[in-house]
Write an enzyme that holds these catalytic residues in place. Sequence first.
Site, PDB file in Angstrom:
ATOM      1  N   TRP A   1       0.828  -1.212   0.000  1.00  0.00           N
ATOM      2  CA  TRP A   1       0.000   0.000   0.000  1.00  0.00           C
ATOM      3  C   TRP A   1       0.858   1.256   0.000  1.00  0.00           C
ATOM      4  O   TRP A   1       0.522   2.252  -0.653  1.00  0.00           O
ATOM      5  CB  TRP A   1      -1.001  -0.041   1.156  1.00  0.00           C
ATOM      6  CG  TRP A   1      -1.874  -1.245   1.027  1.00  0.00           C
ATOM      7  CD1 TRP A   1      -1.796  -2.399   1.739  1.00  0.00           C
ATOM      8  CD2 TRP A   1      -2.900  -1.448   0.041  1.00  0.00           C
ATOM      9  NE1 TRP A   1      -2.720  -3.312   1.270  1.00  0.00           N
ATOM     10  CE2 TRP A   1      -3.408  -2.756   0.227  1.00  0.00           C
ATOM     11  CE3 TRP A   1      -3.433  -0.665  -0.980  1.00  0.00           C
ATOM     12  CZ2 TRP A   1      -4.419  -3.295  -0.555  1.00  0.00           C
ATOM     13  CZ3 TRP A   1      -4.454  -1.194  -1.768  1.00  0.00           C
ATOM     14  CH2 TRP A   1      -4.932  -2.492  -1.559  1.00  0.00           C
TER      15      TRP A   1
ATOM     16  N   ASP B   1      -1.821   6.665   6.715  1.00  0.00           N
ATOM     17  CA  ASP B   1      -2.858   5.757   6.214  1.00  0.00           C
ATOM     18  C   ASP B   1      -3.162   4.771   7.337  1.00  0.00           C
ATOM     19  O   ASP B   1      -2.325   3.935   7.674  1.00  0.00           O
ATOM     20  CB  ASP B   1      -2.332   5.028   4.973  1.00  0.00           C
ATOM     21  CG  ASP B   1      -3.298   3.967   4.456  1.00  0.00           C
ATOM     22  OD1 ASP B   1      -4.353   3.744   5.078  1.00  0.00           O
ATOM     23  OD2 ASP B   1      -2.990   3.349   3.417  1.00  0.00           O
TER      24      ASP B   1
ATOM     25  N   LYS C   1     -12.256  -2.237   7.549  1.00  0.00           N
ATOM     26  CA  LYS C   1     -11.559  -3.194   8.400  1.00  0.00           C
ATOM     27  C   LYS C   1     -12.015  -3.030   9.855  1.00  0.00           C
ATOM     28  O   LYS C   1     -12.489  -3.967  10.466  1.00  0.00           O
ATOM     29  CB  LYS C   1     -10.050  -3.013   8.244  1.00  0.00           C
ATOM     30  CG  LYS C   1      -9.592  -3.434   6.840  1.00  0.00           C
ATOM     31  CD  LYS C   1      -8.368  -2.705   6.373  1.00  0.00           C
ATOM     32  CE  LYS C   1      -8.126  -2.809   4.888  1.00  0.00           C
ATOM     33  NZ  LYS C   1      -7.763  -4.131   4.373  1.00  0.00           N
TER      34      LYS C   1
END
Lengths: 361, 361
Positions: free
Chosen positions: A103, A172, A196
């Site tokens: 990511w 993030d 999540k």
Amino acid sequence: MAKRVYNFNAGPATLPVPVLERAKDEMLDWENTGMSVMEVSHRSKEYDAMHHEAMSLVKELMGWPDGYKVLWLQGGASTQFLMVPQNLSVPGKPMEYVNTGAWSKKAIKEAKLFGEVKVVASSEDKNFSYIPKDVSFSEDAAFAHITGNNTIFGTEWHYDPKVPSDVPLVVDMSSNLMDKVIDVKRIALLYAGVQKNLGPAGVTLAVIREDLLPKAPEKAPTMLKYSTHAAEDSLFNTPPCWAIYMCKLVLEYMKEKGGVPYFERINREKAKLLYDAIENSGGFYKGHADPDSRSLMNVTFKLPTEDLEKQIVDEAKKTGMVGLKGHRSVGGMRASIYNAMSMDGVKHLVEFLKDFQAKNQ
Amino acid sequence: MAKRVYNFNAGPATLPVPVLERAKDEMLDWENTGMSVMEVSHRSKEYDAMHHEAMSLVKELMGWPDGYKVLWLQGGASTQFLMVPQNLSVPGKPMEYVNTGAWSKKAIKEAKLFGEVKVVASSEDKNFSYIPKDVSFSEDAAFAHITGNNTIFGTEWHYDPKVPSDVPLVVDMSSNLMDKVIDVKRIALLYAGVQKNLGPAGVTLAVIREDLLPKAPEKAPTMLKYSTHAAEDSLFNTPPCWAIYMCKLVLEYMKEKGGVPYFERINREKAKLLYDAIENSGGFYKGHADPDSRSLMNVTFKLPTEDLEKQIVDEAKKTGMVGLKGHRSVGGMRASIYNAMSMDGVKHLVEFLKDFQAKNQ
């Protein structure tokens, strides 16, 4: 009574059952409107109150001080990878990133479209099995970017990198949002796909320090400026009402349970149980992440052979535990044990791992 | 039995009750997964099948031929306003738009950030109460853009503008998606926020002719290229799974009822009933749109005074009809009678309008 499984998916992920029950109960008539929350106008007073209450709960549960705006955006963290440099790049200043996995790499790739990027540290040399130590960012950086938790590799930041006071820190937090108490004041911009730890896929949470809002270039597209959404409390256009509603239910549930401190305590207990089981397996199970970089949310480990790895995932499924296959970049198994995963689920998994080892070693 | 109202909201809007009932039933255990559809992995075979089935149903119900890709995107039509020029602008060629209201104007504003825009026709002179006649686009246009239906003003295109064969026609169908049978082959790119006729807010449907996919400049951000999403069947990143699931349930419901031809027939009957009531009120109710431009979806009309307009909206609410207040740009009332609004709802409204007139004229 619905049949339920233990869901170790990496995201979208398990949600608290009381939240699902409530969403179910309110499906045809939400708050006496005679409509589902999906059918009310986003300009109605009922929707408006819910939308703002969800924002207040984010502020309250994470302890954001005044001077920050909570935003509900769309497009996932993947869209934030471009919005961050679109809004915060400064001509002549490098955008500084730490590369801790897939990511981070995607974030870096998008930033390069907007100017110079400097990768100040990376753990690619060991397949991202650790968080680089003693990371610090330059005085002249446009901003500093880290990925708080690396879902695929199972690593998480457990210390604060050195960020000069004038440099905005961007984090993030897609996969470790509210997994533990953090000092939010060191963060200038947080973003997280909520699927999540906070809700279903379809909404992205961002929290931005207000002084950053005017930084976007005037010619940036309207929808890609944080200032557009901040000025209208994320009601510039129709928001993803259902996903925000689900987040609000999860936030209420979290508050009732005792807030982030409660979940931190349980998360540490769950993670310890599982990491201990791996460590005490005499090498049958082998963790991917270095001990000091281990994620509280995603526990990654391997077995002696690929055949056993396939077998164990299949057998786990048969006993009602799903989502345990590791990402292809690491292989093996990955148990995602987000806030909504119960201690029972983790105990069940640990017993199963011991059992499987006894039968197959 | 849940208490329900007649919901005339302009969007988010009413959804079919059988669809809501099914979503409710499947909340804790979707397709025997032991999880909600919000909790399954977007990489699971169960999710994948549902995701693709929803795409197939869009193709089937609208009659898209081979050579088109169905996409599930995020960010609403507002994000399409920038993605269209980002992907389809051509240096040196004007982007041609027709200005039929607030949403056209927003689309035009974003396009100007990407190059030259030519507004080839406008109905702004009469507060957007009509669709310009005999519209044609230039041979050298990069693309031609129209707004299929104007939610705020209650107008809708009922003829095909002249588009040279090499010029891609782009249509914003947010508020008239599948309201009637259309010749889709004349369209190169359709987009629609689904929260009026197809599902809840949080997903944007786009259907794009495949030859347009490679047109985006190489340096465009990954998430803003149609080609990114087309190459991965809208699974490049985590899609808004719940919103897509709801669309799939609505599409199945539509198919079972008889598809778009069924809804076109009912929509024409509903609209006729309501427009006739307005016309036959002897001037007490006065329609905003010219008769040949009237929307099948959003019926806009005024009353003799603003006081009466306030009173009627309040009284309607008391009898279980919500969402009837007109947008401030037009005033008066707006009844949005999307596919999921029943004939009963419209009959109820018509009776109420007659009654209100008798008491208050």
